[in-house]
Design a protein around this motif. Structure first.
Motif, PDB file in Angstrom:
ATOM      1  N   LEU A  74       0.833  -1.201   0.000  1.00 32.97           N
ATOM      2  CA  LEU A  74       0.000   0.000   0.000  1.00 32.97           C
ATOM      3  C   LEU A  74       0.871   1.257   0.000  1.00 32.97           C
ATOM      4  CD1 LEU A  74      -2.776   1.341   0.064  1.00 32.97           C
ATOM      5  CD2 LEU A  74      -2.695   1.192   2.564  1.00 32.97           C
ATOM      6  N   ARG A  75       1.918   1.255   0.791  1.00 37.14           N
ATOM      7  CA  ARG A  75       2.813   2.420   0.843  1.00 37.14           C
ATOM      8  C   ARG A  75       3.359   2.765  -0.539  1.00 37.14           C
ATOM      9  NH1 ARG A  75       8.204   1.012   3.482  1.00 37.14           N
ATOM     10  NH2 ARG A  75       8.384   0.054   1.438  1.00 37.14           N
ATOM     11  N   ASP A  76       3.695   1.736  -1.325  1.00 37.40           N
ATOM     12  CA  ASP A  76       4.306   1.935  -2.636  1.00 37.40           C
ATOM     13  C   ASP A  76       3.287   1.899  -3.777  1.00 37.40           C
ATOM     14  OD1 ASP A  76       6.685   1.955  -1.191  1.00 37.40           O
ATOM     15  OD2 ASP A  76       7.061  -0.177  -1.525  1.00 37.40           O
ATOM     16  N   HIS A  77       2.010   1.761  -3.454  1.00 37.61           N
ATOM     17  CA  HIS A  77       0.974   1.599  -4.480  1.00 37.61           C
ATOM     18  C   HIS A  77       0.762   2.899  -5.263  1.00 37.61           C
ATOM     19  CE1 HIS A  77      -2.776   0.380  -6.373  1.00 37.61           C
ATOM     20  NE2 HIS A  77      -2.517  -0.846  -5.942  1.00 37.61           N
ATOM     21  N   PRO A  78       0.690   2.802  -6.592  1.00 33.84           N
ATOM     22  CA  PRO A  78       0.474   4.012  -7.394  1.00 33.84           C
ATOM     23  C   PRO A  78      -0.906   4.646  -7.186  1.00 33.84           C
ATOM     24  CG  PRO A  78       0.467   2.056  -8.792  1.00 33.84           C
ATOM     25  CD  PRO A  78       0.860   1.611  -7.421  1.00 33.84           C
ATOM     26  N   GLY A  79      -1.855   3.904  -6.664  1.00 28.89           N
ATOM     27  CA  GLY A  79      -3.188   4.454  -6.447  1.00 28.89           C
ATOM     28  C   GLY A  79      -3.379   5.099  -5.087  1.00 28.89           C
ATOM     29  N   LEU A  80      -2.352   5.108  -4.242  1.00 28.75           N
ATOM     30  CA  LEU A  80      -2.497   5.667  -2.901  1.00 28.75           C
ATOM     31  C   LEU A  80      -2.859   7.153  -2.949  1.00 28.75           C
ATOM     32  CD1 LEU A  80      -2.361   5.180   0.154  1.00 28.75           C
ATOM     33  CD2 LEU A  80       0.067   5.764   0.036  1.00 28.75           C
TER      34      LEU A  80
END
Length: 163
Positions: free
Chosen positions: A12-18
């Motif tokens: 989640l930390r590295d997710h492009p959709g965050l």
């Protein structure tokens, strides 16, 4: 379990959709793009796991194991909030910082749990049973009587007869 939880937090930390599910406006709406929806699903999974973990921690700390009975929706939200300060209404940078803190907390808890286990059961290493002695080698059979001596015959193998 903690390793998979850390992987989810890192994902989640590295997710492009965050960035699409955090902030003043986006944090109040569901994910609109496919990346945003994927990040939202991962966020929901993490928050559910965190809430359940907080509940398990409370129950484990209770002497009777039943610190909480049935949990209302509001209490469930409070348990989730107690897990980590991961709030979608924050900016993405703040959410990433909270995720990093949660990752460190989970890793630290795993380390403390391992150390406590090792300390509790360290006495077993000193009481480990010694290796069992190997069985003695079989004694050699007595030599057969020589067949060339008068009155002594060589031993015969037993015979099996039909009954």
């Amino acid at each position: 379990k903690s390793d998979s939880f850390v992987k989810d937090l890192e994902k989640l930390r590295d997710h492009p959709g965050l960035d699409q599910i955090t902030g003043f406006a986006a944090g109040r709406m569901p994910g609109i793009t496919a990346e945003g929806r994927a990040a939202q699903a991962l966020y929901d999974k993490i928050m559910a796991k965190g809430g359940f973990q907080a509940l398990q921690d409370l129950r484990a700390a209770s002497k009777t194991g039943g610190a909480l009975g049935n949990v209302s929706n509001q209490e469930g939200k409070q348990l989730q909030a107690s897990f980590a300060a991961i709030d979608r209404h924050q900016d993405a940078a703040d959410v990433r910082s909270a995720l990093n803190q949660a990752i460190e907390d989970v890793r630290g808890a795993k380390t403390r749990m391992r150390e406590a286990y090792d300390e509790t059961y360290a006495y077993r290493e000193s009481q480990a049973p010694a290796a069992a002695p190997k069985p003695a080698a079989p004694k050699p059979a007595a030599p057969a009587a020589p067949s060339g001596i008068p009155g002594v015959s060589a031993p015969r193998a037993p015979s099996v007869s039909n009954w």
